[in-house]
Design a protein around this motif. Structure first.
Motif, PDB file in Angstrom:
ATOM      1  N   ALA A 198      60.151  10.586  44.027  1.00  0.00           N
ATOM      2  CA  ALA A 198      61.144  11.325  43.416  1.00  0.00           C
ATOM      3  C   ALA A 198      62.645  11.503  44.437  1.00  0.00           C
ATOM      4  N   ALA A 199      62.349  11.630  45.753  1.00  0.00           N
ATOM      5  CA  ALA A 199      63.309  11.615  46.535  1.00  0.00           C
ATOM      6  C   ALA A 199      64.086  10.235  47.098  1.00  0.00           C
ATOM      7  N   GLY A 200      63.259   9.321  46.602  1.00  0.00           N
ATOM      8  CA  GLY A 200      63.484   7.688  46.998  1.00  0.00           C
ATOM      9  C   GLY A 200      63.467   7.603  48.515  1.00  0.00           C
ATOM     10  N   ASP A 201      62.582   8.501  49.171  1.00  0.00           N
ATOM     11  CA  ASP A 201      62.284   8.278  50.685  1.00  0.00           C
ATOM     12  C   ASP A 201      61.416   7.330  50.814  1.00  0.00           C
ATOM     13  N   ALA A 202      61.576   6.018  51.245  1.00  0.00           N
ATOM     14  CA  ALA A 202      60.755   4.981  51.198  1.00  0.00           C
ATOM     15  C   ALA A 202      59.810   5.220  52.583  1.00  0.00           C
ATOM     16  N   PRO A 203      60.147   5.568  53.790  1.00  0.00           N
ATOM     17  CA  PRO A 203      59.148   5.973  54.819  1.00  0.00           C
ATOM     18  C   PRO A 203      58.293   7.170  54.657  1.00  0.00           C
ATOM     19  N   LEU A 204      58.833   8.276  53.836  1.00  0.00           N
ATOM     20  CA  LEU A 204      58.115   9.224  53.531  1.00  0.00           C
ATOM     21  C   LEU A 204      56.905   8.924  52.747  1.00  0.00           C
ATOM     22  N   ALA A 205      57.444   8.233  51.450  1.00  0.00           N
ATOM     23  CA  ALA A 205      56.209   7.605  50.444  1.00  0.00           C
ATOM     24  C   ALA A 205      55.325   6.925  51.198  1.00  0.00           C
ATOM     25  N   GLN A 206      55.630   6.026  52.475  1.00  0.00           N
ATOM     26  CA  GLN A 206      54.774   5.267  52.881  1.00  0.00           C
ATOM     27  C   GLN A 206      53.785   6.032  53.844  1.00  0.00           C
ATOM     28  N   ALA A 207      54.371   7.061  54.305  1.00  0.00           N
ATOM     29  CA  ALA A 207      53.219   8.109  55.270  1.00  0.00           C
ATOM     30  C   ALA A 207      52.465   8.705  54.324  1.00  0.00           C
ATOM     31  N   ALA A 208      53.040   9.368  53.139  1.00  0.00           N
ATOM     32  CA  ALA A 208      52.056   9.943  52.211  1.00  0.00           C
ATOM     33  C   ALA A 208      50.901   9.303  51.764  1.00  0.00           C
ATOM     34  N   ALA A 209      51.345   7.952  51.458  1.00  0.00           N
ATOM     35  CA  ALA A 209      50.154   7.053  50.762  1.00  0.00           C
ATOM     36  C   ALA A 209      49.149   6.544  51.920  1.00  0.00           C
ATOM     37  N   LEU A 210      49.820   6.566  53.103  1.00  0.00           N
ATOM     38  CA  LEU A 210      48.900   6.075  54.164  1.00  0.00           C
ATOM     39  C   LEU A 210      47.897   7.258  54.509  1.00  0.00           C
ATOM     40  N   MET A 211      48.159   8.529  54.484  1.00  0.00           N
ATOM     41  CA  MET A 211      47.673   9.648  54.591  1.00  0.00           C
ATOM     42  C   MET A 211      46.496  10.009  53.568  1.00  0.00           C
ATOM     43  N   HIS A 212      46.980   9.719  52.307  1.00  0.00           N
ATOM     44  CA  HIS A 212      46.207   9.709  51.136  1.00  0.00           C
ATOM     45  C   HIS A 212      44.803   8.942  51.255  1.00  0.00           C
ATOM     46  N   ILE A 213      45.093   7.409  51.669  1.00  0.00           N
ATOM     47  CA  ILE A 213      44.084   6.493  51.492  1.00  0.00           C
ATOM     48  C   ILE A 213      43.395   6.954  52.989  1.00  0.00           C
ATOM     49  N   GLY A 214      43.852   7.345  53.823  1.00  0.00           N
ATOM     50  CA  GLY A 214      43.121   7.704  55.238  1.00  0.00           C
ATOM     51  C   GLY A 214      41.978   8.666  54.682  1.00  0.00           C
ATOM     52  N   THR A 215      42.394   9.632  53.625  1.00  0.00           N
ATOM     53  CA  THR A 215      41.336  10.568  53.312  1.00  0.00           C
ATOM     54  C   THR A 215      40.149   9.957  52.667  1.00  0.00           C
ATOM     55  N   THR A 216      40.351   8.867  51.888  1.00  0.00           N
ATOM     56  CA  THR A 216      39.305   8.046  51.272  1.00  0.00           C
ATOM     57  C   THR A 216      38.583   7.462  52.290  1.00  0.00           C
ATOM     58  N   GLU A 217      39.123   6.785  53.224  1.00  0.00           N
ATOM     59  CA  GLU A 217      38.533   6.208  54.168  1.00  0.00           C
ATOM     60  C   GLU A 217      37.508   6.743  55.128  1.00  0.00           C
ATOM     61  N   ALA A 218      38.104   8.056  55.485  1.00  0.00           N
ATOM     62  CA  ALA A 218      37.417   9.053  56.289  1.00  0.00           C
ATOM     63  C   ALA A 218      36.162   9.545  55.198  1.00  0.00           C
ATOM     64  N   TRP A 219      36.372   9.735  54.023  1.00  0.00           N
ATOM     65  CA  TRP A 219      35.312  10.309  53.295  1.00  0.00           C
ATOM     66  C   TRP A 219      34.369   9.109  53.344  1.00  0.00           C
ATOM     67  N   LEU A 220      34.426   7.848  52.950  1.00  0.00           N
ATOM     68  CA  LEU A 220      33.480   6.867  52.889  1.00  0.00           C
ATOM     69  C   LEU A 220      32.920   6.534  54.369  1.00  0.00           C
ATOM     70  N   ARG A 221      33.404   6.815  55.400  1.00  0.00           N
ATOM     71  CA  ARG A 221      32.823   6.608  56.579  1.00  0.00           C
ATOM     72  C   ARG A 221      32.012   7.715  56.861  1.00  0.00           C
ATOM     73  N   SER A 222      31.943   9.007  56.569  1.00  0.00           N
ATOM     74  CA  SER A 222      31.058  10.046  56.498  1.00  0.00           C
ATOM     75  C   SER A 222      29.976   9.864  55.642  1.00  0.00           C
ATOM     76  N   VAL A 223      30.140   9.271  54.583  1.00  0.00           N
ATOM     77  CA  VAL A 223      29.134   8.935  53.642  1.00  0.00           C
ATOM     78  C   VAL A 223      28.126   7.849  54.278  1.00  0.00           C
ATOM     79  N   LEU A 224      28.950   6.857  54.843  1.00  0.00           N
ATOM     80  CA  LEU A 224      28.011   5.906  55.756  1.00  0.00           C
ATOM     81  C   LEU A 224      27.229   6.331  56.494  1.00  0.00           C
ATOM     82  N   GLY A 225      27.931   7.292  57.492  1.00  0.00           N
ATOM     83  CA  GLY A 225      27.386   7.878  58.530  1.00  0.00           C
ATOM     84  C   GLY A 225      26.175   8.613  58.355  1.00  0.00           C
ATOM     85  N   ASP A 226      26.043   9.301  57.090  1.00  0.00           N
ATOM     86  CA  ASP A 226      25.090  10.220  56.727  1.00  0.00           C
ATOM     87  C   ASP A 226      23.979   9.250  56.096  1.00  0.00           C
TER      88      ASP A 226
END
Length: 239
Positions: A198-226
């Motif tokens: 909404a702010a048209g802020d490309a770097p911030l949008a990239q960072a927010a998406a990276l953080m979000h997908i990082g959450t999914t990756e961390a979750w999957l790593r924890s599942v695989l570890g279990d």
């Protein structure tokens, strides 16, 4: 190379050269077989394979045609392949998504229209309302990300990312998130993406998406570890 593979290669060459452009009707079977220098049986098998790959389309009573060759057709099978992958390979898929989607989100932020932003906002509101409904969260989550990437105007990128997102994996993530009582945190990550768009802020949008997908990756790593840990315990008990 088998005769069928050779026939596939020669048909593809005709398409790539433009001799058989999108929408073109293939010559009658006997004529095409003669043109390609192959017998009819390998040609039939080649046509079947290219139909499955969505390169050709058989219209009963009308003939065989080259499809539109649009990315959404040719890459359609990607999603099915992802659904069949094992957990360790799914982690690689999430890593690929982490490479592509943040960049796509940044591009979307630089050119998104008001209508596209409204659509993304509607899916975000639906996720807020769903809260603990895994099915609805999964549906609107997928639609949210699909709308973001579609705002790039790059159909190939949209089709690829939609394919590698994996409905089953997404469902597993949401189910685990809801069970852990942390769906609000994941929704907040979507809010951060929306606000950056909404702010048209490309770097911030990239960072927010990276953080979000990082959450999914961390979750999957924890599942695989279990899973690996439980296998190790089973092995020790057997020993």
């Amino acid at each position: 190379m088998s005769l069928t593979d050779e026939a596939i290669s020669r048909i593809r060459a005709l398409i790539q050269s433009g001799e058989l452009p999108p929408g073109a009707r293939l010559p009658p079977e006997h004529q095409l077989a003669q043109q390609l220098g192959v017998s009819r049986n390998p040609l039939r098998e080649a046509v079947k394979a290219l139909v499955v790959a969505r390169v050709l389309d058989i219209r009963r009573g009308d003939g065989t045609f080259v499809t539109s060759l649009e990315p959404r057709l040719l890459l359609e099978g990607l999603g099915l392949a992802v659904e069949l992958l094992r957990d360790d390979t799914l982690l690689e898929i999430v890593q690929v998504r982490r490479m592509l989607e943040p960049a796509a989100t940044a591009l979307a932020a630089s050119q998104i229209s008001a209508e596209q932003l409204d659509e993304i906002g509607e899916h975000l509101n639906a996720m807020r309302a769903a809260c603990d409904d895994v099915e609805k969260l999964n549906h609107h989550d997928a639609a949210f990300h699909r709308a973001v990437v579609r705002a790039t105007g790059n159909e190939t990128l949209s089709t690829m990312l939609d394919g590698i997102s994996g409905r089953t994996l997404r469902m597993r993530v949401w189910r685990g998130t809801v069970e852990a009582g942390s769906s609000h945190k994941t929704i907040a990550e979507h809010e951060a993406i929306y606000n950056a768009l909404a702010a048209g802020d490309a770097p911030l949008a990239q960072a927010a998406a990276l953080m979000h997908i990082g959450t999914t990756e961390a979750w999957l790593r924890s599942v695989l570890g279990d899973v690996e840990g439980s296998h190790g315990q089973d092995g020790n008990e057997d020993g």
